[in-house]
Design an enzyme around this catalytic site. Structure first.
Site, mmCIF file in Angstrom:
data_model
loop_
_atom_site.group_PDB
_atom_site.id
_atom_site.type_symbol
_atom_site.label_atom_id
_atom_site.label_comp_id
_atom_site.label_asym_id
_atom_site.label_seq_id
_atom_site.Cartn_x
_atom_site.Cartn_y
_atom_site.Cartn_z
ATOM 1 N N LYS A 156 8.662 71.028 -9.615
ATOM 2 C CA LYS A 156 8.992 71.378 -8.643
ATOM 3 C C LYS A 156 9.108 72.972 -8.863
ATOM 4 C CE LYS A 156 13.006 72.974 -6.576
ATOM 5 N NZ LYS A 156 11.925 73.740 -5.186
ATOM 6 N N GLU A 162 19.617 93.215 -9.176
ATOM 7 C CA GLU A 162 18.429 93.360 -9.321
ATOM 8 C C GLU A 162 17.719 93.523 -7.611
ATOM 9 O OE1 GLU A 162 17.042 88.864 -10.399
ATOM 10 O OE2 GLU A 162 15.351 90.150 -10.649
HETATM 11 P P1 NAD Z 1 16.494 80.403 -6.506
HETATM 12 O O1 NAD Z 1 16.918 80.879 -8.171
HETATM 13 O O2 NAD Z 1 16.453 80.851 -5.799
HETATM 14 O O3 NAD Z 1 14.806 79.851 -6.677
HETATM 15 C C1 NAD Z 1 14.315 79.077 -7.729
HETATM 16 C C2 NAD Z 1 13.448 77.767 -8.209
HETATM 17 O O4 NAD Z 1 14.777 76.935 -8.471
HETATM 18 C C3 NAD Z 1 13.344 77.425 -6.166
HETATM 19 O O5 NAD Z 1 12.548 75.977 -7.135
HETATM 20 C C4 NAD Z 1 14.014 76.600 -6.575
HETATM 21 O O6 NAD Z 1 14.488 76.137 -5.411
HETATM 22 C C5 NAD Z 1 15.537 76.410 -7.239
HETATM 23 N N1 NAD Z 1 16.636 75.726 -6.944
HETATM 24 C C6 NAD Z 1 16.906 76.759 -6.252
HETATM 25 N N2 NAD Z 1 18.526 76.060 -6.572
HETATM 26 C C7 NAD Z 1 18.744 74.967 -7.189
HETATM 27 C C8 NAD Z 1 19.451 74.273 -8.034
HETATM 28 N N3 NAD Z 1 20.960 74.163 -8.020
HETATM 29 N N4 NAD Z 1 19.044 73.205 -8.611
HETATM 30 C C9 NAD Z 1 18.307 72.781 -9.104
HETATM 31 N N5 NAD Z 1 16.683 73.536 -8.552
HETATM 32 C C10 NAD Z 1 17.244 74.990 -7.604
HETATM 33 O O7 NAD Z 1 15.521 81.509 -7.397
HETATM 34 P P2 NAD Z 1 13.834 82.267 -6.366
HETATM 35 O O8 NAD Z 1 14.475 83.140 -5.453
HETATM 36 O O9 NAD Z 1 12.556 81.751 -6.190
HETATM 37 O O10 NAD Z 1 13.113 83.869 -6.888
HETATM 38 C C11 NAD Z 1 13.613 84.499 -7.688
HETATM 39 C C12 NAD Z 1 14.592 85.211 -9.290
HETATM 40 O O11 NAD Z 1 13.767 84.149 -9.842
HETATM 41 C C13 NAD Z 1 15.042 86.609 -9.468
HETATM 42 O O12 NAD Z 1 16.418 86.210 -9.296
HETATM 43 C C14 NAD Z 1 13.872 86.604 -10.854
HETATM 44 O O13 NAD Z 1 14.376 87.707 -11.041
HETATM 45 C C15 NAD Z 1 14.060 85.285 -11.212
HETATM 46 N N6 NAD Z 1 12.976 85.182 -12.258
HETATM 47 C C16 NAD Z 1 12.783 84.746 -13.400
HETATM 48 C C17 NAD Z 1 12.089 85.021 -14.582
HETATM 49 C C18 NAD Z 1 12.247 84.601 -15.500
HETATM 50 O O14 NAD Z 1 11.127 84.013 -16.581
HETATM 51 N N7 NAD Z 1 13.241 85.187 -15.974
HETATM 52 C C19 NAD Z 1 11.063 84.653 -14.132
HETATM 53 C C20 NAD Z 1 10.762 84.958 -12.349
HETATM 54 C C21 NAD Z 1 12.238 84.476 -11.462
#
Ligand code: NAD
Length: 497
Positions: A180, A390
């Protein structure tokens, strides 16, 4: 919905079929450069998620479950070639959807075959062990078996590479996948699905469902047919994912946020360090989990390094991600723009100073998109919001230090532990610092390099589990122990003698 007729209407890939959401629901995908929608993606319901998990299960129980490692490797290498051939298209889709520079997305697309080829080799080398025990009557060995159906959840900041870091090892392990992508950036994963289908993977091995986190993502994580969840995203969502996966005892790998330290000593090569700071926090418009958002610099060179970084920031060319002259593109979403501007405002209010950037650029084409000028913040103390949270944007906060001990304490003054870098020409100090900093990856005199063979992941609130390398493969397989009685001497356990 106004103007939807001109938008590309994308479908999701479930069990080898291109489908809309069962209720016809869609989400607009916005081009961050123009600020306008360019595509419509399905918003999958829980019923659609169920179909995808069933398709993945059927593939696992069907021909895919019976393929040998070398046969999987052959298909993976064919996919690597198809991706290399289609790299330009993939990169353009990613740049349009996510706003990353074409230069950068072309570089990423060129890297994807590396992941497939590395893990294709791993598929051919997937072995168990024989284990000597205290009982000579027994021959004991282990088997590595695919963990099953993998639910892979991807964020919007680096959709292609973060997908491939999950897809390649899962295919190698013999798993099937329901991915997803983020609702803001679904298109590139669908293009990968098209190529997977084209090179002849059985239907259901790789499914891509589109939709938001609260509905589609949650339904996937909670689905009892999902045997393992691989999540990359925010710490907040990662915590929710871990709780949901616990309901059906599915193991999780969590790659979450970071607030990585970039430590520069006075003996560092200043040109290299300046480039390292730029790469660590302004590349990809700072939207990197590994971003070096805290520049921890020895006082003797602090003014000069900050001046160099600020000058480079001020001179940076912002513009169309597809234009070769552009050095920094927009943020990927308008929400992210608001968040970054809010954190810069908090820094101002809490008494920090801005020596570069801090606002949106004006004039020309950049006014429509989600642009922000690269920003350098000084006079920061450890309790300020900008020091702790962050940012996920092109903003670096500067912390001068005097001694090595002070640098270590500053570097570790965070709940996160994803990555960090140290710039020094003192070899012994470099290794001391690498050991002392609490993070999953340390770069010495470098930043932002990665490889499919090198484990990557976080400590603390940055998550747990490691992607890449053997660690990844191990976490996508179950280890089964087989005991073989070799003498035929098994007796009735209830009879004496
Ligand atoms: P997010 O957590 O809101 O979303 C990430 C993904 O998770 C999306 O596909 C979203 O639809 C899904 N999602 C959100 N809530 C969910 C839930 N309760 N259950 C299942 N899926 C869910 O994050 P974002 O704002 O899209 O991305 C940015 C964040 O990701 C930043 O905090 C960044 O640091 C982190 N990030 C981490 C890495 C890593 O490898 N450590 C890499 C890239 C991004």
């Amino acid at each position: 919905m106004a103007g939807t007729r001109q938008l590309e209407r994308l479908k999701m890939m479930v069990g080898g079929l291109w489908l809309d959401a069962e209720d016809g629901g869609v989400i607009e995908s916005v081009n961050p450069y123009t600020g306008r929608p360019w595509a419509l993606v399905p918003n999958a319901t829980a019923g659609d998620v169920d179909q995808a998990v069933l398709a993945a299960r059927a593939a696992l129980d069907g021909p895919w479950g019976r393929t040998t490692g070398p046969a999987r490797a052959d298909l993976m290498r064919a996919l690597a070639i198809a991706i290399a051939d289609g790299a330009d298209r993939l990169a353009r889709i990613e740049s349009t959807d996510n706003g990353k520079l074409l230069r950068e997305t072309l570089g990423v697309a060129a890297q994807l075959p590396r992941w497939l080829n590395y893990f294709a080799g791993a598929a051919e080398r997937l072995t168990g062990q024989t284990i000597p025990t205290g009982n000579p009557n027994y021959f004991v060995y282990t088997l590595r078996e695919p963990i099953g159906v993998v639910g892979a959840i991807i964020p919007w900041n680096a959709p292609l590479i973060l997908l491939m870091m999950k897809l390649a090892p899962a295919l190698a392990a013999g798993c099937t996948i329901v991915a997803k992508p983020a609702e803001q950036t679904t298109a590139s994963a669908l293009e990968v699905a098209r190529l997977v289908d084209e090179v002849g993977f059985p239907p259901g091995v790789f499914n891509v469902i589109a939709g938001d986190g609260a509905g589609t993502g949650r339904a996937l994580v909670r689905h009892p047919g999902v045997d393992k969840v691989m999540f990359t995203g925010s710490t907040r969502a990662g915590i929710a994912v871990m709780k949901d996966a616990a309901e059906h005892v599915a193991p999780v790998t969590l790659e979450l946020g970071g607030k990585s330290p970039n430590v520069v000593f006075a003996d560092a090569d200043l040109d290299a360090a300046t480039n390292g700071v730029i790469a660590s926090v302004f590349a990809a418009t700072g939207q990197m989990c590994i971003a070096g958002g805290r520049l921890i610099v020895q006082r003797g060179i602090s003014d000069e390094l900050v001046a160099r970084v600020a000058a480079r920031a001020e001179a940076m060319v912002l513009g169309d991600p597809l234009d070769e002259a552009t050095e920094m593109g927009p943020l990927a979403t308008s929400d992210q723009l608001d968040r970054v501007l809010g954190l810069i405002d908090a820094a101002r209010r809490e008494g920090a100073s801005l020596v570069a950037g801090g606002d949106r650029p004006t004039g020309g084409s950049v006014e429509d998109g989600f642009f922000i000028r690269p920003t350098v913040v000084t006079d920061v103390n450890a309790s300020m919001t900008i020091a702790r949270e962050e940012v996920f944007g092109p903003v670096v906060a500067v912390f001068p230090f005097d001694s090595e001990e002070e640098a270590i304490a500053m570097a570790n003054d965070t709940v996160y532990g994803l990555a960090g870098a140290v710039w020094t020409t003192d070899l012994q100090r470099g290794h001391r610092m690498a050991k002392a900093i609490h993070a999953g990856t340390i770069w010495l005199n470098s930043y932002r390099v990665s490889d499919p063979a090198v484990p990557f992941g976080g400590m603390g609130m940055s998550g747990f589990g490691r992607e890449n390398g053997d660690e990844m493969l191990n976490s996508l397989t179950e280890l089964k122990s087989v005991w073989v009685e070799m003498t035929g001497a098994t007796r009735d356990p209830l009879k004496m003698g």
